[in-house]
Design a protein around this motif. Structure first.
Motif, PDB file in Angstrom:
ATOM      1  N   ASP A 107      10.648  27.045  13.301  1.00 17.16           N
ATOM      2  CA  ASP A 107      12.239  26.100  13.041  1.00 17.16           C
ATOM      3  C   ASP A 107      13.239  26.351  14.137  1.00 17.16           C
ATOM      4  OD1 ASP A 107      11.084  25.937  10.348  1.00 17.16           O
ATOM      5  OD2 ASP A 107      11.841  27.931   9.471  1.00 17.16           O
ATOM      6  N   HIS A 108      12.946  27.430  14.951  1.00 22.21           N
ATOM      7  CA  HIS A 108      13.989  27.430  15.969  1.00 22.21           C
ATOM      8  C   HIS A 108      13.907  26.185  17.032  1.00 22.21           C
ATOM      9  CE1 HIS A 108      17.319  29.230  18.475  1.00 22.21           C
ATOM     10  NE2 HIS A 108      16.279  29.083  19.509  1.00 22.21           N
ATOM     11  N   ALA A 109      12.261  26.260  17.345  1.00 18.48           N
ATOM     12  CA  ALA A 109      12.022  24.998  18.129  1.00 18.48           C
ATOM     13  C   ALA A 109      12.681  23.759  17.455  1.00 18.48           C
ATOM     14  CB  ALA A 109      10.600  24.909  18.503  1.00 18.48           C
ATOM     15  N   LEU A 110      12.333  23.617  16.309  1.00 14.28           N
ATOM     16  CA  LEU A 110      12.918  22.400  15.559  1.00 14.28           C
ATOM     17  C   LEU A 110      14.202  21.796  15.812  1.00 14.28           C
ATOM     18  CD1 LEU A 110      11.674  19.993  13.602  1.00 14.28           C
ATOM     19  CD2 LEU A 110      12.087  21.281  11.883  1.00 14.28           C
ATOM     20  N   ASP A 111      15.066  23.026  15.548  1.00 14.60           N
ATOM     21  CA  ASP A 111      16.625  22.781  15.740  1.00 14.60           C
ATOM     22  C   ASP A 111      16.757  22.448  17.205  1.00 14.60           C
ATOM     23  OD1 ASP A 111      19.113  23.272  14.843  1.00 14.60           O
ATOM     24  OD2 ASP A 111      19.237  24.847  16.311  1.00 14.60           O
ATOM     25  N   LEU A 112      16.173  22.849  18.163  1.00  8.69           N
ATOM     26  CA  LEU A 112      16.351  22.725  19.582  1.00  8.69           C
ATOM     27  C   LEU A 112      15.976  21.227  19.784  1.00  8.69           C
ATOM     28  CD1 LEU A 112      14.992  25.718  21.418  1.00  8.69           C
ATOM     29  CD2 LEU A 112      17.616  25.225  21.242  1.00  8.69           C
ATOM     30  N   TYR A 113      14.728  20.692  19.156  1.00  6.18           N
ATOM     31  CA  TYR A 113      14.446  19.410  19.259  1.00  6.18           C
ATOM     32  C   TYR A 113      15.159  18.352  18.779  1.00  6.18           C
ATOM     33  CZ  TYR A 113      11.015  15.414  18.368  1.00  6.18           C
ATOM     34  OH  TYR A 113      10.394  14.030  18.324  1.00  6.18           O
ATOM     35  N   GLU A 114      15.669  18.768  17.342  1.00  2.00           N
ATOM     36  CA  GLU A 114      16.685  17.786  16.876  1.00  2.00           C
ATOM     37  C   GLU A 114      17.923  17.726  17.326  1.00  2.00           C
ATOM     38  OE1 GLU A 114      16.658  19.569  12.853  1.00  2.00           O
ATOM     39  OE2 GLU A 114      14.942  18.359  12.456  1.00  2.00           O
ATOM     40  N   ALA A 150      15.078  18.662  24.210  1.00  2.00           N
ATOM     41  CA  ALA A 150      13.833  18.499  24.945  1.00  2.00           C
ATOM     42  C   ALA A 150      13.032  17.342  24.076  1.00  2.00           C
ATOM     43  CB  ALA A 150      13.098  19.641  25.126  1.00  2.00           C
ATOM     44  N   PRO A 151      12.354  16.384  24.798  1.00  2.00           N
ATOM     45  CA  PRO A 151      11.624  15.372  24.097  1.00  2.00           C
ATOM     46  C   PRO A 151      10.283  15.602  23.374  1.00  2.00           C
ATOM     47  CG  PRO A 151      11.296  14.836  26.084  1.00  2.00           C
ATOM     48  CD  PRO A 151      12.276  16.114  26.221  1.00  2.00           C
ATOM     49  N   ASN A 166      18.889  21.187  28.463  1.00 10.29           N
ATOM     50  CA  ASN A 166      18.095  20.231  28.758  1.00 10.29           C
ATOM     51  C   ASN A 166      16.814  20.567  29.517  1.00 10.29           C
ATOM     52  OD1 ASN A 166      19.432  18.537  27.028  1.00 10.29           O
ATOM     53  ND2 ASN A 166      20.665  17.660  28.807  1.00 10.29           N
ATOM     54  N   ALA A 167      15.609  20.257  29.076  1.00 10.47           N
ATOM     55  CA  ALA A 167      14.538  20.598  29.840  1.00 10.47           C
ATOM     56  C   ALA A 167      13.220  19.569  29.518  1.00 10.47           C
ATOM     57  CB  ALA A 167      14.069  22.036  29.237  1.00 10.47           C
ATOM     58  N   ASP A 168      12.167  19.707  30.142  1.00  8.27           N
ATOM     59  CA  ASP A 168      11.031  18.836  30.007  1.00  8.27           C
ATOM     60  C   ASP A 168      10.369  18.816  28.525  1.00  8.27           C
ATOM     61  OD1 ASP A 168      11.191  17.448  32.536  1.00  8.27           O
ATOM     62  OD2 ASP A 168      10.274  19.361  33.625  1.00  8.27           O
ATOM     63  N   ILE A 210      12.189  25.144  27.643  1.00  7.59           N
ATOM     64  CA  ILE A 210      12.807  26.282  26.774  1.00  7.59           C
ATOM     65  C   ILE A 210      11.752  27.061  26.100  1.00  7.59           C
ATOM     66  CG2 ILE A 210      14.407  26.687  24.967  1.00  7.59           C
ATOM     67  CD1 ILE A 210      15.475  23.724  25.553  1.00  7.59           C
ATOM     68  N   VAL A 211      11.916  28.249  26.568  1.00  5.11           N
ATOM     69  CA  VAL A 211      10.732  29.145  25.669  1.00  5.11           C
ATOM     70  C   VAL A 211      11.333  29.711  24.618  1.00  5.11           C
ATOM     71  CG1 VAL A 211       9.398  31.422  26.132  1.00  5.11           C
ATOM     72  CG2 VAL A 211       9.778  30.029  28.231  1.00  5.11           C
TER      73      VAL A 211
END
Length: 195
Positions: A63-70, A74-75, A38-40, A138-139
């Motif tokens: 696609d990787h960021a989308l997976d983390l978002y889903e 992070a919001p 969890n991050a900002d 999350i980078v």
């Protein structure tokens, strides 16, 4: 006197070589670790776009960021990257459009459209973090890129968790070359030799 100079020069070269190898090993280690939590915000570092469409590298990062978002880690997603040579679109705009097509609400996407290098994008992202009172991210980038990006963010007081995207291909020699290139880039940044 000449012998002392040659010895000192060889010692300096050995130290520089060891420093380069040490950081390359750190980069290789970080490239295979997913620290997502969890991050900002999820920070996606830019890569090439072609006429407003993400390159395969940028698409894999998104696609990787989308997976983390889903997964609701992070919001918000912050996408970075300015104009490439001769381009009419920024990397950030191409990234935003791709994420919106994947049903991410546009209000959940923040754009940094000025950076044309990792250093510039991180500096601009840090200003956005200050304005929005963020202190963690999350980078998301290629594995070889995460270590240097994290160090740049941490130098600005931001807690950064690396989450490398899956590689498009497995090529050990290419990876080793990239680890050493990033190691050199890290030392150039760390020693403040170029911007």
């Amino acid at each position: 006197m000449r012998r002392l100079f040659i010895f000192s020069l060889l010692l300096a070269l050995l130290a520089a070589g060891l420093a380069l190898v040490w950081v390359a090993v750190e980069i290789a280690y970080q490239a295979n670790i997913d620290e997502a939590r969890n991050a900002d915000v999820i920070l996606v570092l830019g890569a090439a776009e072609y006429m407003g469409r993400p390159s395969p590298v940028l698409k894999a990062r998104l696609d990787h960021a989308l997976d983390l978002y889903e997964k609701e880690l992070a919001p918000l997603i912050l996408v970075t990257g300015g104009f490439g040579v001769g381009s009419r679109f920024t990397e950030a705009e191409a990234a935003r459009d791709y994420l919106v097509q994947k049903r991410v609400p546009s209000e959940d996407i923040i754009l940094e459209m000025e950076g044309t290098s990792t250093f510039q994008s991180i500096a601009a992202a840090a200003e956005i973090f200050d304005r929005l009172d963020f202190d963690s991210c999350i980078v998301v980038s290629d594995g070889y890129h995460v270590f240097r990006a994290k160090k740049m963010l941490e130098a600005r007081g931001i807690r950064a968790y690396g989450s490398p995207r899956q590689p498009l291909t497995e090529d050990t020699w290419r990876d080793i070359k990239l680890y050493f290139r990033q190691s050199a880039g890290y030392w150039v940044w760390y020693l403040n030799l170029a911007r």
